[in-house]
Design a protein around this motif. Structure first.
Motif, PDB file in Angstrom:
ATOM      1  N   HIS A  59      -4.688   0.130   0.191  1.00 34.96           N
ATOM      2  CA  HIS A  59      -4.048   0.747   1.356  1.00 34.96           C
ATOM      3  C   HIS A  59      -5.062   1.312   2.347  1.00 34.96           C
ATOM      4  O   HIS A  59      -4.669   1.775   3.419  1.00 34.96           O
ATOM      5  CB  HIS A  59      -3.058   1.838   0.920  1.00 34.96           C
ATOM      6  CG  HIS A  59      -1.798   1.274   0.335  1.00 34.96           C
ATOM      7  ND1 HIS A  59      -1.747   0.776  -0.944  1.00 34.96           N
ATOM      8  CD2 HIS A  59      -0.568   1.077   0.859  1.00 34.96           C
ATOM      9  CE1 HIS A  59      -0.523   0.309  -1.182  1.00 34.96           C
ATOM     10  NE2 HIS A  59       0.216   0.487  -0.112  1.00 34.96           N
TER      11      HIS A  59
ATOM     12  N   MET B  23      -1.146   7.712  -1.586  1.00 31.98           N
ATOM     13  CA  MET B  23      -1.657   6.721  -0.623  1.00 31.98           C
ATOM     14  C   MET B  23      -2.118   7.363   0.687  1.00 31.98           C
ATOM     15  O   MET B  23      -2.756   6.696   1.503  1.00 31.98           O
ATOM     16  CB  MET B  23      -0.585   5.665  -0.294  1.00 31.98           C
ATOM     17  CG  MET B  23      -0.225   4.759  -1.443  1.00 31.98           C
ATOM     18  SD  MET B  23      -1.654   4.010  -2.173  1.00 31.98           S
ATOM     19  CE  MET B  23      -1.435   4.528  -3.860  1.00 31.98           C
TER      20      MET B  23
ATOM     21  N   VAL C 288      -2.400   5.647   6.619  1.00 28.46           N
ATOM     22  CA  VAL C 288      -1.281   6.305   5.940  1.00 28.46           C
ATOM     23  C   VAL C 288      -1.408   7.817   6.155  1.00 28.46           C
ATOM     24  O   VAL C 288      -2.080   8.523   5.403  1.00 28.46           O
ATOM     25  CB  VAL C 288      -1.231   5.956   4.439  1.00 28.46           C
ATOM     26  CG1 VAL C 288       0.036   6.536   3.817  1.00 28.46           C
ATOM     27  CG2 VAL C 288      -1.277   4.442   4.215  1.00 28.46           C
TER      28      VAL C 288
ATOM     29  N   ARG D 147      -4.788   2.570  -4.000  1.00 27.90           N
ATOM     30  CA  ARG D 147      -5.396   3.380  -2.933  1.00 27.90           C
ATOM     31  C   ARG D 147      -6.387   2.545  -2.118  1.00 27.90           C
ATOM     32  O   ARG D 147      -6.402   2.588  -0.902  1.00 27.90           O
ATOM     33  CB  ARG D 147      -6.085   4.626  -3.522  1.00 27.90           C
ATOM     34  CG  ARG D 147      -5.395   5.923  -3.119  1.00 27.90           C
ATOM     35  CD  ARG D 147      -6.205   7.131  -3.495  1.00 27.90           C
ATOM     36  NE  ARG D 147      -7.186   7.485  -2.486  1.00 27.90           N
ATOM     37  CZ  ARG D 147      -6.911   8.168  -1.374  1.00 27.90           C
ATOM     38  NH1 ARG D 147      -5.687   8.580  -1.113  1.00 27.90           N
ATOM     39  NH2 ARG D 147      -7.861   8.453  -0.521  1.00 27.90           N
TER      40      ARG D 147
END
Ligand code: HEM
Length: 125
Positions: free
Chosen positions: A75, A120, A80, A72
């Motif tokens: 990203h 994510m 996202v 996480r």
């Protein structure tokens, strides 16, 4: 089948074909293409492949080279949204359909990838 048995069933070759089939679609994708490093797609491909190999019972190359996945956090620099998540899964589903892994490994991977992709999401939309 347990998660730790997937690598034995699929092999290095199966993960290599799967991740290659995914990344083959990335540069041409209008939503995901711009998010990935155009000058290091081969590196990105290797990172995802090594992560999945280690996660599913193969050699722990990802952790050796990158440390704890903290996916996480890794990203966080990328937007996202739910749409980006769905697109990522659409490309991955096409890749899974193309490479035709053994059915039990295929089902386990689809399930895992879908769940992690949802985790994510870091933008409303
Ligand atoms: C939900 C949609 C997703 C998007 C839009 C996305 C996007 C990205 C992008 C742009 C990168 C940087 C590429 C690089 O240079 O490595 C990346 C890295 C990575 N992604 Fe994703 N990703 C998604 C889902 C996932 C899922 C589901 C997994 C695993 C099951 C995953 C695993 C990874 C890994 C292991 C890396 C490399 C991290 C590192 O070591 O720096 N991603 N992702």
């Amino acid at each position: 089948m347990d998660e730790g048995d997937v690598y034995a069933a699929v092999g290095e070759d199966g993960f290599e074909r799967l991740v290659a089939a995914f990344y083959r679609q990335v540069p041409g994708d209008d939503l995901l293409g711009p998010m990935y490093p155009a000058d290091d797609l081969a590196g990105a491909e290797q990172r995802l492949r090594d992560f999945l190999v280690g996660r599913f019972g193969g050699p722990p190359r990802y952790i050796e080279q990158r440390g704890h996945p903290r996916l996480r956090m890794r990203h966080a620099p990328f937007a996202v949204s739910p749409a980006a998540r769905d697109r990522w899964m659409a490309l991955m589903t096409r890749a899974l359909d193309e490479v035709r892994l053994p059915a039990d490994a295929d089902a386990l991977l689809r399930d895992f990838l879908g769940q992690v992709a949802t985790m994510m999401i870091n933008q409303p939309g």
